[in-house]
Write a protein that holds these residues in place. Structure first.
Motif, PDB file in Angstrom:
ATOM      1  N   LYS A 165       0.773  -1.158  -0.145  1.00 44.48           N
ATOM      2  CA  LYS A 165       0.013   0.087  -0.095  1.00 44.48           C
ATOM      3  C   LYS A 165       0.746   1.239  -0.034  1.00 44.48           C
ATOM      4  O   LYS A 165       1.875   1.246   0.690  1.00 44.48           O
ATOM      5  N   GLY A 222      -6.212   6.125  10.602  1.00 46.46           N
ATOM      6  CA  GLY A 222      -7.362   6.898   9.841  1.00 46.46           C
ATOM      7  C   GLY A 222      -7.369   8.309  10.341  1.00 46.46           C
ATOM      8  O   GLY A 222      -7.622   9.221   9.341  1.00 46.46           O
ATOM      9  N   LYS A 264     -10.447   8.723   0.821  1.00 48.76           N
ATOM     10  CA  LYS A 264     -11.008   7.238   0.713  1.00 48.76           C
ATOM     11  C   LYS A 264      -9.998   6.425   1.678  1.00 48.76           C
ATOM     12  O   LYS A 264     -10.630   5.239   2.188  1.00 48.76           O
ATOM     13  N   PHE A 265      -8.696   6.685   1.702  1.00 49.74           N
ATOM     14  CA  PHE A 265      -8.001   5.779   2.801  1.00 49.74           C
ATOM     15  C   PHE A 265      -8.530   6.038   4.105  1.00 49.74           C
ATOM     16  O   PHE A 265      -8.602   5.125   4.825  1.00 49.74           O
ATOM     17  N   TYR A 267     -11.603   6.863   5.175  1.00 59.74           N
ATOM     18  CA  TYR A 267     -12.595   6.242   5.325  1.00 59.74           C
ATOM     19  C   TYR A 267     -12.757   4.587   5.368  1.00 59.74           C
ATOM     20  O   TYR A 267     -13.116   3.910   6.207  1.00 59.74           O
ATOM     21  N   ARG A 268     -11.911   3.943   4.559  1.00 56.01           N
ATOM     22  CA  ARG A 268     -11.459   2.724   4.560  1.00 56.01           C
ATOM     23  C   ARG A 268     -11.226   2.076   5.923  1.00 56.01           C
ATOM     24  O   ARG A 268     -11.241   0.889   6.246  1.00 56.01           O
ATOM     25  N   ALA A 271     -13.769   2.320   8.526  1.00 56.13           N
ATOM     26  CA  ALA A 271     -14.750   1.557   8.237  1.00 56.13           C
ATOM     27  C   ALA A 271     -14.460  -0.007   8.453  1.00 56.13           C
ATOM     28  O   ALA A 271     -15.210  -0.874   9.116  1.00 56.13           O
ATOM     29  N   ALA A 272     -13.076  -0.248   8.253  1.00 55.79           N
ATOM     30  CA  ALA A 272     -12.661  -1.586   8.543  1.00 55.79           C
ATOM     31  C   ALA A 272     -12.593  -2.036   9.881  1.00 55.79           C
ATOM     32  O   ALA A 272     -12.811  -3.295  10.262  1.00 55.79           O
ATOM     33  N   ARG A 319     -20.368   9.729   5.643  1.00 55.84           N
ATOM     34  CA  ARG A 319     -19.582   9.579   4.777  1.00 55.84           C
ATOM     35  C   ARG A 319     -20.048   8.818   3.527  1.00 55.84           C
ATOM     36  O   ARG A 319     -19.746   9.032   2.433  1.00 55.84           O
TER      37      ARG A 319
END
Length: 360
Positions: A165, A222, A264-265, A267-268, A271-272, A319
């Protein structure tokens, strides 16, 4: 035999302290290596212009040669493929990273990552030594929690790197805050290794607290993404409006991922880990039922854990709603992480309740 065991435990506790200080020294070297990566990754205006004129650097596809009917050849320029962002966002490519696409910057970046790995291994050894010295989970007080927290945060960052990543731009911020965390832990939060109160002697200590540490470490990553998103989004807005941007700010911002990628990073990541935070609260309630005979008692720690859960739930819901993407969602994500920080420092130090144990 008891005296021998006590001496062994004391030696292990002393070893743990030395390993933590050694990891701080290595992280300091990694900090300077990350700084050097950013410095050597900075290109002059001439260098940036030359890179922009290079087709490979600009992301253009190579030219294609085709045979004509007359027997000769002609060169056709293959059109560049542009991937459009989501509606309402800018079509801005990601930056080249802290190294700026330069060889010297990349070299120092690799040195910084290598030192970070070494610091992580030393710190992890310190956590294990602490666990062996007390013969329990090494997160029974705020000092142990803080050291384990920073270890997990660095481990999560290195895991993302191992998964290929694009997160090396996070290294400088991570190492800086890890040094701050360890400095606070060793200076103000240090507590000698000791046994816990009877209520905490449970296998739930391994389950509940370990998941809380992991969630906090990932929430931190995050939150770091959300902070950088706000800076990058402001930078892109200035460019879009045709305003002049300072050379230093431009040099830093242009090497970060685009605002859309950072959004996006963040949020993911959040969320994870949110489902695991939900499990953490449920596990804590079950443990409270076993230890204190009630699942929920409006203890300050319980209340603020739930407030943190609500804040992250609102963020994830907002979001996913078109009107709350971007800066509003980022502010909400940072508010949620601030709730987590308050739940750790503020509640433990300033408020009293069932969770006030083992000093700090």
């Amino acid at each position: 035999m008891t005296l021998l065991a006590a001496a062994t435990n004391e030696s292990l506790a002393d070893l743990s302290n030395k390993l933590v200080y050694a990891s701080m020294a290595v992280y300091t070297l990694a900090f300077f290596a990350h700084i050097t990566e950013w410095v050597f990754g900075s290109r002059s205006k001439v260098g940036r212009t030359a890179a922009a004129l290079t087709p490979a650097a600009a992301g253009a596809a190579p030219a294609v040669q085709v045979r004509t009917k007359a027997g000769g050849t002609a060169v056709l320029d293959r059109p560049q493929v542009v991937t459009r962002s989501a509606a309402g966002t800018r079509d801005v490519p990601d930056g080249p990273g802290a190294a700026g696409g330069t060889e010297k910057g990349d070299l120092y970046g690799r040195i910084a990552v290598s030192l970070t790995v070494l610091g992580f291994l030393i710190e992890a050894a310190g956590v294990v030594s602490r666990a062996m010295s007390v013969q329990r989970a090494p997160w029974g007080n705020m000092y142990e929690f803080s050291v384990t927290f920073s270890t997990v945060a660095v481990g999560a960052y290195l895991a993302l790197l191992a998964l290929k990543k694009n997160v090396r731009w996070l290294g400088l911020i991570l190492v800086t805050t890890v040094l701050l965390d360890l400095g606070i832990a060793t200076t103000w939060l240090y507590t000698a290794s000791d046994q816990l109160v009877p209520a905490l002697h449970s296998y739930w200590l391994w389950i509940h607290v370990s998941t809380a540490i992991f969630c906090g470490a990932v929430f931190y990553i995050g939150a770091a993404g959300a902070v950088l998103y706000l800076f990058r989004d402001s930078y892109e807005a200035h460019l879009e409006a045709g305003r002049t941007v300072g050379r230093f700010r431009s040099s830093v911002m242009e090497r970060l991922p685009s605002a859309a990628s950072l959004d996006k990073f963040s949020y993911r990541i959040n969320a994870a880990v949110f489902p695991l935070w939900t499990f953490t609260i449920v596990a804590g309630a079950i443990w409270a039922g076993d230890a204190w005979g009630r699942y929920w008692g409006w203890d300050p720690k319980e209340v603020w854990s739930f407030v943190t859960w609500v804040a992250y739930a609102c963020y994830l819901h907002a979001r996913a709603t078109a009107g709350w993407k971007g800066r509003k969602a980022a502010y909400l994500a940072l508010f949620a992480f601030a709730c987590w920080i308050w739940n750790y420092y503020g509640v433990n130090i300033l408020l009293s309740g069932k969770h006030s144990y083992a000093g700090v």
